[in-house]
Scaffold this motif. Sequence first.
Motif, PDB file in Angstrom:
ATOM      1  N   GLN A   1       0.924  -0.930  -0.114  1.00 30.06           N
ATOM      2  CA  GLN A   1      -0.058  -0.148  -0.038  1.00 30.06           C
ATOM      3  C   GLN A   1       0.895   1.142   0.154  1.00 30.06           C
ATOM      4  OE1 GLN A   1      -3.134  -0.259  -0.361  1.00 30.06           O
ATOM      5  NE2 GLN A   1      -3.839   1.830  -0.076  1.00 30.06           N
ATOM      6  N   VAL A   2       0.761   2.215  -0.725  1.00 28.40           N
ATOM      7  CA  VAL A   2       1.206   3.444  -0.830  1.00 28.40           C
ATOM      8  C   VAL A   2       0.429   4.691  -0.382  1.00 28.40           C
ATOM      9  CG1 VAL A   2       2.446   5.118  -2.628  1.00 28.40           C
ATOM     10  CG2 VAL A   2       2.657   2.491  -2.709  1.00 28.40           C
ATOM     11  N   ARG A   3       0.756   5.469   0.569  1.00 26.57           N
ATOM     12  CA  ARG A   3       0.254   6.567   0.734  1.00 26.57           C
ATOM     13  C   ARG A   3       0.890   7.944   0.261  1.00 26.57           C
ATOM     14  NH1 ARG A   3       0.749   9.816   5.920  1.00 26.57           N
ATOM     15  NH2 ARG A   3      -1.099  11.014   6.281  1.00 26.57           N
ATOM     16  N   LEU A   4      -0.072   8.517  -0.376  1.00 29.85           N
ATOM     17  CA  LEU A   4       0.324   9.869  -1.159  1.00 29.85           C
ATOM     18  C   LEU A   4      -0.395  11.147  -0.230  1.00 29.85           C
ATOM     19  CD1 LEU A   4      -0.339   8.723  -4.909  1.00 29.85           C
ATOM     20  CD2 LEU A   4       1.910   8.845  -3.269  1.00 29.85           C
ATOM     21  N   VAL A   5       0.492  12.127  -0.143  1.00 32.99           N
ATOM     22  CA  VAL A   5       0.045  13.203   0.711  1.00 32.99           C
ATOM     23  C   VAL A   5       0.318  14.572  -0.134  1.00 32.99           C
ATOM     24  CG1 VAL A   5       0.393  14.749   2.802  1.00 32.99           C
ATOM     25  CG2 VAL A   5       0.480  11.945   2.892  1.00 32.99           C
ATOM     26  N   GLU A   6      -0.812  15.262  -0.349  1.00 34.08           N
ATOM     27  CA  GLU A   6      -0.413  16.372  -1.392  1.00 34.08           C
ATOM     28  C   GLU A   6      -0.417  17.580  -0.361  1.00 34.08           C
ATOM     29  OE1 GLU A   6      -3.685  14.147  -3.980  1.00 34.08           O
ATOM     30  OE2 GLU A   6      -3.714  14.685  -1.777  1.00 34.08           O
ATOM     31  N   SER A   7       0.470  18.847  -1.164  1.00 30.75           N
ATOM     32  CA  SER A   7       0.427  20.162  -0.369  1.00 30.75           C
ATOM     33  C   SER A   7       0.414  21.133  -1.462  1.00 30.75           C
ATOM     34  CB  SER A   7       1.564  20.159   0.751  1.00 30.75           C
ATOM     35  OG  SER A   7       2.573  19.873  -0.010  1.00 30.75           O
ATOM     36  N   GLY A   8       0.149  22.269  -1.062  1.00 26.08           N
ATOM     37  CA  GLY A   8       0.005  23.417  -2.029  1.00 26.08           C
ATOM     38  C   GLY A   8      -1.558  23.713  -2.312  1.00 26.08           C
ATOM     39  N   GLY A   9      -1.512  24.308  -3.556  1.00 26.16           N
ATOM     40  CA  GLY A   9      -3.127  24.279  -3.911  1.00 26.16           C
ATOM     41  C   GLY A   9      -3.502  25.813  -3.188  1.00 26.16           C
ATOM     42  N   GLY A  10      -4.741  25.819  -3.203  1.00 27.19           N
ATOM     43  CA  GLY A  10      -4.956  27.162  -2.796  1.00 27.19           C
ATOM     44  C   GLY A  10      -5.844  28.258  -3.756  1.00 27.19           C
ATOM     45  N   LEU A  11      -5.970  29.324  -3.361  1.00 25.20           N
ATOM     46  CA  LEU A  11      -6.528  30.363  -4.350  1.00 25.20           C
ATOM     47  C   LEU A  11      -5.380  31.189  -5.162  1.00 25.20           C
ATOM     48  CD1 LEU A  11      -8.933  31.933  -5.306  1.00 25.20           C
ATOM     49  CD2 LEU A  11      -8.667  33.432  -3.649  1.00 25.20           C
ATOM     50  N   ALA A  12      -5.579  31.385  -6.561  1.00 26.07           N
ATOM     51  CA  ALA A  12      -4.919  32.216  -7.186  1.00 26.07           C
ATOM     52  C   ALA A  12      -5.594  32.973  -8.239  1.00 26.07           C
ATOM     53  CB  ALA A  12      -3.754  31.316  -8.126  1.00 26.07           C
ATOM     54  N   GLN A  13      -5.090  34.107  -8.372  1.00 23.15           N
ATOM     55  CA  GLN A  13      -5.767  35.280  -9.581  1.00 23.15           C
ATOM     56  C   GLN A  13      -5.145  34.605 -11.095  1.00 23.15           C
ATOM     57  OE1 GLN A  13      -4.584  39.059  -8.844  1.00 23.15           O
ATOM     58  NE2 GLN A  13      -6.358  39.383  -7.348  1.00 23.15           N
ATOM     59  N   PRO A  14      -6.064  34.749 -12.065  1.00 21.97           N
ATOM     60  CA  PRO A  14      -5.906  34.556 -13.313  1.00 21.97           C
ATOM     61  C   PRO A  14      -4.272  34.978 -13.777  1.00 21.97           C
ATOM     62  CG  PRO A  14      -8.205  35.145 -13.116  1.00 21.97           C
ATOM     63  CD  PRO A  14      -7.500  35.497 -11.836  1.00 21.97           C
ATOM     64  N   GLY A  15      -3.509  34.261 -14.477  1.00 19.59           N
ATOM     65  CA  GLY A  15      -2.120  34.654 -14.586  1.00 19.59           C
ATOM     66  C   GLY A  15      -1.199  34.493 -13.679  1.00 19.59           C
ATOM     67  N   GLY A  16      -1.762  33.935 -12.418  1.00 18.92           N
ATOM     68  CA  GLY A  16      -0.791  33.684 -11.238  1.00 18.92           C
ATOM     69  C   GLY A  16      -0.337  32.127 -11.325  1.00 18.92           C
ATOM     70  N   SER A  17       0.143  31.868 -10.235  1.00 14.06           N
ATOM     71  CA  SER A  17       1.020  30.676 -10.359  1.00 14.06           C
ATOM     72  C   SER A  17       0.756  29.822  -9.109  1.00 14.06           C
ATOM     73  CB  SER A  17       2.570  30.835 -10.348  1.00 14.06           C
ATOM     74  OG  SER A  17       2.938  31.403 -11.389  1.00 14.06           O
ATOM     75  N   LEU A  18       0.766  28.637  -8.763  1.00 10.95           N
ATOM     76  CA  LEU A  18       0.817  27.843  -7.730  1.00 10.95           C
ATOM     77  C   LEU A  18       1.715  26.799  -7.817  1.00 10.95           C
ATOM     78  CD1 LEU A  18      -3.077  27.885  -6.805  1.00 10.95           C
ATOM     79  CD2 LEU A  18      -1.519  29.101  -5.596  1.00 10.95           C
ATOM     80  N   ARG A  19       2.213  26.086  -6.830  1.00  6.09           N
ATOM     81  CA  ARG A  19       2.840  24.827  -6.935  1.00  6.09           C
ATOM     82  C   ARG A  19       2.393  23.595  -5.896  1.00  6.09           C
ATOM     83  NH1 ARG A  19       8.451  23.960  -7.820  1.00  6.09           N
ATOM     84  NH2 ARG A  19       9.495  22.180  -6.611  1.00  6.09           N
ATOM     85  N   LEU A  20       2.117  22.632  -6.475  1.00 11.26           N
ATOM     86  CA  LEU A  20       1.753  21.460  -5.869  1.00 11.26           C
ATOM     87  C   LEU A  20       2.673  20.530  -5.554  1.00 11.26           C
ATOM     88  CD1 LEU A  20      -1.690  20.730  -7.947  1.00 11.26           C
ATOM     89  CD2 LEU A  20      -1.289  22.220  -6.114  1.00 11.26           C
TER      90      LEU A  20
END
Length: 119
Positions: A1-20
């Motif tokens: 079994q593999v457990r995957l944990v994500e972080s990052g995301g959220g709210l961004a404006q058009p043209g902006g950036s996010l990192r997951l």
Amino acid sequence: QVRLVESGGGLAQPGGSLRLSCVASESPGSINAMGWYRQAPGEERQLVASIVGGGGGGVYPHYDDSVKDRFSIARNNAKNGVTLQMNSLRPEDTAMYFCTCWLLGQQFWGQGTQVTVSS
């Protein structure tokens, strides 16, 4: 079994950036293929980007046409993980993003992280 944990995301404006980011734990071995899917309300889950390799050899990324030249996927081999850098975000990128990996003939999923692009 593999457990995957994500972080990052959220709210961004058009043209902006996010990192997951996603880290795999409890894996029985090194994971060779990882990726990100997304699912908007009322729509099917779709593959956004995937990457194969990274264990000292070549890496082979793949992108959906809708994100090509805007998103970049990379492996974090030290943490048995993967990142997704998202630039030039658009409102249509709004969705729940899921980390995934393929190992020993099985596909494993994270819980998902919400990305919202809005002004």
